[in-house]
Design a protein around this motif. Structure first.
Motif, PDB file in Angstrom:
ATOM      1  N   CYS A 122      44.065  29.398  33.583  1.00 24.57           N
ATOM      2  CA  CYS A 122      43.523  30.106  32.430  1.00 24.57           C
ATOM      3  C   CYS A 122      43.744  31.595  32.618  1.00 24.57           C
ATOM      4  CB  CYS A 122      42.039  29.808  32.239  1.00 24.57           C
ATOM      5  SG  CYS A 122      40.965  30.575  33.461  1.00 24.57           S
ATOM      6  N   ALA A 123      43.536  32.332  31.544  1.00 20.04           N
ATOM      7  CA  ALA A 123      43.658  33.791  31.600  1.00 20.04           C
ATOM      8  C   ALA A 123      42.761  34.403  30.543  1.00 20.04           C
ATOM      9  CB  ALA A 123      45.107  34.217  31.372  1.00 20.04           C
ATOM     10  N   PHE A 124      42.151  35.510  30.890  1.00 12.98           N
ATOM     11  CA  PHE A 124      41.394  36.286  29.919  1.00 12.98           C
ATOM     12  C   PHE A 124      42.299  37.365  29.350  1.00 12.98           C
ATOM     13  CE2 PHE A 124      37.479  34.613  31.806  1.00 12.98           C
ATOM     14  CZ  PHE A 124      36.716  34.428  30.668  1.00 12.98           C
ATOM     15  N   ARG A 125      42.244  37.547  28.059  1.00 14.57           N
ATOM     16  CA  ARG A 125      42.969  38.617  27.387  1.00 14.57           C
ATOM     17  C   ARG A 125      41.939  39.605  26.849  1.00 14.57           C
ATOM     18  NH1 ARG A 125      46.988  37.016  29.855  1.00 14.57           N
ATOM     19  NH2 ARG A 125      48.257  35.351  29.035  1.00 14.57           N
ATOM     20  N   VAL A 126      42.074  40.858  27.238  1.00 13.54           N
ATOM     21  CA  VAL A 126      41.194  41.904  26.707  1.00 13.54           C
ATOM     22  C   VAL A 126      41.838  42.406  25.420  1.00 13.54           C
ATOM     23  CG1 VAL A 126      40.133  44.137  27.132  1.00 13.54           C
ATOM     24  CG2 VAL A 126      40.381  42.508  29.005  1.00 13.54           C
ATOM     25  N   MET A 127      41.189  42.141  24.300  1.00 14.34           N
ATOM     26  CA  MET A 127      41.764  42.448  23.002  1.00 14.34           C
ATOM     27  C   MET A 127      41.419  43.857  22.535  1.00 14.34           C
ATOM     28  SD  MET A 127      40.882  38.670  21.550  1.00 14.34           S
ATOM     29  CE  MET A 127      41.148  38.987  19.850  1.00 14.34           C
ATOM     30  N   LEU A 178      41.970  39.164  37.059  1.00 15.50           N
ATOM     31  CA  LEU A 178      42.349  38.375  38.227  1.00 15.50           C
ATOM     32  C   LEU A 178      41.851  36.931  38.200  1.00 15.50           C
ATOM     33  CD1 LEU A 178      41.883  41.114  40.939  1.00 15.50           C
ATOM     34  CD2 LEU A 178      44.018  40.273  39.954  1.00 15.50           C
ATOM     35  N   LEU A 179      41.011  36.597  37.236  1.00 17.02           N
ATOM     36  CA  LEU A 179      40.525  35.229  37.124  1.00 17.02           C
ATOM     37  C   LEU A 179      41.666  34.329  36.657  1.00 17.02           C
ATOM     38  CD1 LEU A 179      37.658  33.902  37.378  1.00 17.02           C
ATOM     39  CD2 LEU A 179      37.669  33.843  34.910  1.00 17.02           C
ATOM     40  N   GLY A 180      41.922  33.219  37.376  1.00 12.81           N
ATOM     41  CA  GLY A 180      43.106  32.437  37.073  1.00 12.81           C
ATOM     42  C   GLY A 180      42.904  30.957  36.839  1.00 12.81           C
ATOM     43  N   SER A 181      41.689  30.442  37.055  1.00 11.50           N
ATOM     44  CA  SER A 181      41.511  29.010  36.834  1.00 11.50           C
ATOM     45  C   SER A 181      40.089  28.700  36.378  1.00 11.50           C
ATOM     46  CB  SER A 181      41.823  28.225  38.110  1.00 11.50           C
ATOM     47  OG  SER A 181      40.880  28.525  39.105  1.00 11.50           O
ATOM     48  N   TYR A 182      39.991  27.619  35.596  1.00  8.75           N
ATOM     49  CA  TYR A 182      38.699  27.100  35.142  1.00  8.75           C
ATOM     50  C   TYR A 182      38.758  25.585  35.277  1.00  8.75           C
ATOM     51  CZ  TYR A 182      34.907  25.713  32.057  1.00  8.75           C
ATOM     52  OH  TYR A 182      33.773  25.137  31.537  1.00  8.75           O
ATOM     53  N   GLN A 183      37.910  25.019  36.133  1.00  5.19           N
ATOM     54  CA  GLN A 183      37.866  23.587  36.410  1.00  5.19           C
ATOM     55  C   GLN A 183      39.255  23.058  36.776  1.00  5.19           C
ATOM     56  OE1 GLN A 183      35.964  21.765  33.030  1.00  5.19           O
ATOM     57  NE2 GLN A 183      33.936  22.459  33.657  1.00  5.19           N
ATOM     58  N   ILE A 204      37.068  39.959  24.151  1.00  4.87           N
ATOM     59  CA  ILE A 204      37.960  39.241  25.052  1.00  4.87           C
ATOM     60  C   ILE A 204      38.248  37.843  24.510  1.00  4.87           C
ATOM     61  CG2 ILE A 204      37.222  40.516  27.098  1.00  4.87           C
ATOM     62  CD1 ILE A 204      35.516  38.079  27.849  1.00  4.87           C
ATOM     63  N   SER A 205      39.326  37.276  24.998  1.00  5.41           N
ATOM     64  CA  SER A 205      39.728  35.939  24.598  1.00  5.41           C
ATOM     65  C   SER A 205      40.111  35.145  25.838  1.00  5.41           C
ATOM     66  CB  SER A 205      40.922  36.036  23.645  1.00  5.41           C
ATOM     67  OG  SER A 205      41.448  34.767  23.376  1.00  5.41           O
ATOM     68  N   LEU A 206      39.728  33.887  25.877  1.00  2.00           N
ATOM     69  CA  LEU A 206      40.078  32.997  26.983  1.00  2.00           C
ATOM     70  C   LEU A 206      41.218  32.095  26.537  1.00  2.00           C
ATOM     71  CD1 LEU A 206      39.519  31.818  29.820  1.00  2.00           C
ATOM     72  CD2 LEU A 206      37.862  30.291  28.737  1.00  2.00           C
ATOM     73  N   VAL A 207      42.293  32.099  27.312  1.00  2.00           N
ATOM     74  CA  VAL A 207      43.454  31.247  27.027  1.00  2.00           C
ATOM     75  C   VAL A 207      43.534  30.195  28.124  1.00  2.00           C
ATOM     76  CG1 VAL A 207      45.947  31.199  26.704  1.00  2.00           C
ATOM     77  CG2 VAL A 207      44.630  33.210  25.980  1.00  2.00           C
ATOM     78  N   LEU A 208      43.435  28.938  27.723  1.00  2.00           N
ATOM     79  CA  LEU A 208      43.508  27.822  28.676  1.00  2.00           C
ATOM     80  C   LEU A 208      44.891  27.178  28.603  1.00  2.00           C
ATOM     81  CD1 LEU A 208      40.031  26.290  27.906  1.00  2.00           C
ATOM     82  CD2 LEU A 208      40.678  27.489  29.980  1.00  2.00           C
ATOM     83  N   GLU A 209      45.295  26.571  29.724  1.00  2.86           N
ATOM     84  CA  GLU A 209      46.640  26.011  29.806  1.00  2.86           C
ATOM     85  C   GLU A 209      46.859  24.892  28.781  1.00  2.86           C
ATOM     86  OE1 GLU A 209      49.651  25.022  33.376  1.00  2.86           O
ATOM     87  OE2 GLU A 209      47.699  24.063  33.504  1.00  2.86           O
ATOM     88  N   ASN A 210      45.912  23.956  28.692  1.00  3.12           N
ATOM     89  CA  ASN A 210      46.104  22.871  27.726  1.00  3.12           C
ATOM     90  C   ASN A 210      45.568  23.231  26.343  1.00  3.12           C
ATOM     91  OD1 ASN A 210      43.330  22.516  27.824  1.00  3.12           O
ATOM     92  ND2 ASN A 210      43.408  20.555  28.860  1.00  3.12           N
ATOM     93  N   GLY A 211      44.730  24.229  26.261  1.00  2.31           N
ATOM     94  CA  GLY A 211      44.288  24.764  24.984  1.00  2.31           C
ATOM     95  C   GLY A 211      43.265  23.950  24.214  1.00  2.31           C
TER      96      GLY A 211
END
Length: 128
Positions: free
Chosen positions: A99-104, A90-95, A23-30
């Motif tokens: 954010c979004a998780f991508r299942v690779m 369904l997880l949509g935010s971190y702090q 899996i990969s975590l994609v954050l808005e500001n990165g």
């Protein structure tokens, strides 16, 4: 008369107890710094939000984590693969940040996650 040949079908089922997820975590500001413990805690919070306290106690293992790429390999029981996958989706935010998780990749075999034909690059080819 000759007896007709009998058709036999063999089906082999996977006896693996676990499934592995890359899996990969994609954050808005990165540009967040996240430790492996925070990464696992984020997944646990997603399970808790979706399934309550029972979901928070759901067993999964973070086998590998790359802090630079924010990717990880999870090991989960077959019976809980769909629950974990849905919580990640369904997880949509971190702090308070989107954010979004991508299942690779998903596989019952850990070795299958070692390579991905979609990312294969043919650069310098061997010349003799």
């Amino acid at each position: 008369m000759e007896e007709p040949s009998k058709f036999e079908r063999y089906v082999y089922k996977n006896d693996s107890v676990y499934h592995y997820m890359k899996i990969s975590l994609v954050l808005e500001n990165g540009n967040k710094y996240i430790t492996d413990a925070q990464f696992k805690q984020l997944i646990t919070c997603g399970l808790k939000d979706l399934y309550g306290e029972v979901g928070a106690s759901f067993p999964f293992d973070l086998l590998k984590f790359d802090q630079n790429e924010l990717t990880g390999i999870l090991r989960v029981y077959n019976s809980g693969l769909v629950k974990l996958w849905s919580a990640l989706t369904l997880l949509g935010s971190y702090q308070n940040e989107a954010c979004a998780f991508r299942v690779m990749q998903v596989s019952p075999f850990l070795l299958a996650l070692s390579g991905n034909s979609r990312e294969l690059q043919f650069g310098d080819q061997l010349t003799l």
